[in-house]
Scaffold this active site. Structure first.
Site, PDB file in Angstrom:
ATOM      1  N   SER A 129     -37.335  -5.673   9.317  1.00 54.91           N
ATOM      2  CA  SER A 129     -36.653  -5.149   8.681  1.00 54.91           C
ATOM      3  C   SER A 129     -37.418  -3.641   8.021  1.00 54.91           C
ATOM      4  O   SER A 129     -38.355  -4.001   7.539  1.00 54.91           O
ATOM      5  CB  SER A 129     -36.270  -5.811   7.104  1.00 54.91           C
ATOM      6  OG  SER A 129     -35.555  -6.604   7.905  1.00 54.91           O
ATOM      7  N   ARG A 188     -39.592  -9.876  -1.423  1.00 57.74           N
ATOM      8  CA  ARG A 188     -40.339  -9.207  -0.459  1.00 57.74           C
ATOM      9  C   ARG A 188     -41.545  -8.363  -1.302  1.00 57.74           C
ATOM     10  O   ARG A 188     -41.852  -7.350  -0.807  1.00 57.74           O
ATOM     11  CB  ARG A 188     -39.701  -7.961   0.369  1.00 57.74           C
ATOM     12  CG  ARG A 188     -38.807  -8.536   1.300  1.00 57.74           C
ATOM     13  CD  ARG A 188     -39.426  -9.354   2.392  1.00 57.74           C
ATOM     14  NE  ARG A 188     -38.594  -9.911   3.600  1.00 57.74           N
ATOM     15  CZ  ARG A 188     -37.670 -10.669   3.506  1.00 57.74           C
ATOM     16  NH1 ARG A 188     -37.582 -11.481   2.408  1.00 57.74           N
ATOM     17  NH2 ARG A 188     -36.808 -10.903   4.414  1.00 57.74           N
ATOM     18  N   GLU A 219     -39.792  -1.294   3.278  1.00 57.13           N
ATOM     19  CA  GLU A 219     -40.324  -2.604   3.196  1.00 57.13           C
ATOM     20  C   GLU A 219     -41.735  -2.564   3.959  1.00 57.13           C
ATOM     21  O   GLU A 219     -42.761  -3.367   3.496  1.00 57.13           O
ATOM     22  CB  GLU A 219     -39.274  -3.404   3.827  1.00 57.13           C
ATOM     23  CG  GLU A 219     -39.674  -5.156   3.432  1.00 57.13           C
ATOM     24  CD  GLU A 219     -40.389  -5.833   4.415  1.00 57.13           C
ATOM     25  OE1 GLU A 219     -41.378  -6.452   3.980  1.00 57.13           O
ATOM     26  OE2 GLU A 219     -40.167  -5.587   5.660  1.00 57.13           O
TER      27      GLU A 219
END
Ligand code: EPU
Length: 306
Positions: A204, A131, A299
């Protein structure tokens, strides 16, 4: 492209978004917001059953997946139904169900914000990680991605390594096609994750943390069923599992909370402000830290200052 350069010259501090699906706006922005609408998909047939697919950064990511699946260009079908734009995909190296963007990435074009020059970034230049990419780190806010090129395959090759995908493929009465996999992934995704169009969320909220083997075995003594995956420098554990153990799953606090089917997703039940959602995330972080001694990293991109 000239017009993008012109806007940047006139508004050097402009904030650029793609689909806006991975940001949490905590306060109003007092600067121009540019929405990347650079469209267009081009293909080039290469040797050895390879195909080069070039897309404007403003193309909707799932429209690109649709296009590739309809033509049987293999490689991004597992990245079905990820909200956002093509330009945001390399920014955070999107990933799901056993595939990451970096697996099919060839290169991208990006405009330097100050000089308005176009530069080409290869896979190596992008420094992809879990990510993450150079555009979230050393080059944060320095470039605007304008075009992304992927190297896909015309030869059948499906990735069914993620257990629930494999189970669904096994249940089919025929050999799975690329569109079967797209349908399966879409079903799995929407069975767990709330659709942003129905319930506000940015997917997420935290990354899955990588912890040391010794911390993992301490936690495992108390929680023998903790799921885990091997990682380069330790053991990756699902943040959703940790958050569930800490009692946050499905808990509604005011207008926000951790989703009932996937605790890793923080949702807005309607009227929560960005700040309330952020404060909720900080509480979740603190409770995971005190319960497991693990620091969860956000994130989602927090925008507007805290
Ligand atoms: N789990 C729980 N409780 C929860 C949520 C998950 O116990 O509330 C457990 C699950 O049972 C499973 C494990 O945690 O054993 C992993 O769950 P899941 O397969 O749903 O995946 P994840 O690790 O939570 C990651 C990505 C998702 C991606 C899925 C599938 C991150 C931060 N998230 O989630 O990506 O769709 O894997 O590949 O890596 C996103 O980035 O926005 C995103 C949704």
């Amino acid at each position: 492209m000239d017009s993008v350069a012109q806007v940047l010259r006139n508004h050097p501090n402009a904030y650029v978004i793609g689909g806006g699906s991975n940001i949490l706006l905590v306060h109003d922005l007092d600067r121009v917001v540019l929405i990347n609408k650079l469209r267009g998909i081009e293909i080039k047939h290469l040797a050895h059953d390879k195909i080069l697919v070039k897309a404007g950064a403003g193309v909707i990511w799932d429209d690109l997946v649709d296009f590739c699946v309809s033509k049987s260009y293999y490689g991004i079908e597992n990245l079905t139904a990820i909200p956002g734009s093509v330009g945001a995909a390399p920014m955070q190296n999107i990933g799901a169900y056993g595939v990451e963007l970096k697996d099919v990435f060839l290169e991208l074009k990006a405009m330097h914000r100050e000089t308005q020059e176009i530069h080409i970034f290869t896979t190596q230049d992008c420094q992809f990680g879990y990510r993450s990419s150079i555009f979230k780190n050393h080059l944060k806010d320095q470039y605007i991605i304008t075009e992304v090129s992927l190297l896909l395959s015309k030869e059948k090759s499906l990735n069914t390594s993620y257990a629930p995908v494999n189970m669904a493929v096994e249940k089919l009465s025929k050999e799975a096609s690329i569109s079967d996999v797209r349908d399966i992934i879409r079903d799995i995704r929407w069975s767990k994750l709330p659709r942003p169009s129905k319930l506000g969320n940015a997917g997420s909220f935290f990354k899955n943390p990588i912890i040391s083997k010794s911390l993992f075995s301490d936690i495992q003594k108390k929680y023998p069923s903790i799921p885990s995956y091997p990682a380069l420098n330790g053991i990756k554990v699902p943040a959703g599992w940790l958050i569930e153990q800490a009692g946050w799953k499905g808990k509604k606090i005011g207008e926000t909370g951790c989703h009932q089917k996937q605790s890793l997703v923080i949702v807005n039940y309607g009227e929560a402000t960005g700040e309330e959602i952020y404060n909720h995330a900080v509480k979740v972080q603190a409770s995971i830290e005190s319960m497991f001694n693990i620091e969860l990293e956000m994130e989602v991109n927090i925008v507007g200052g805290i």
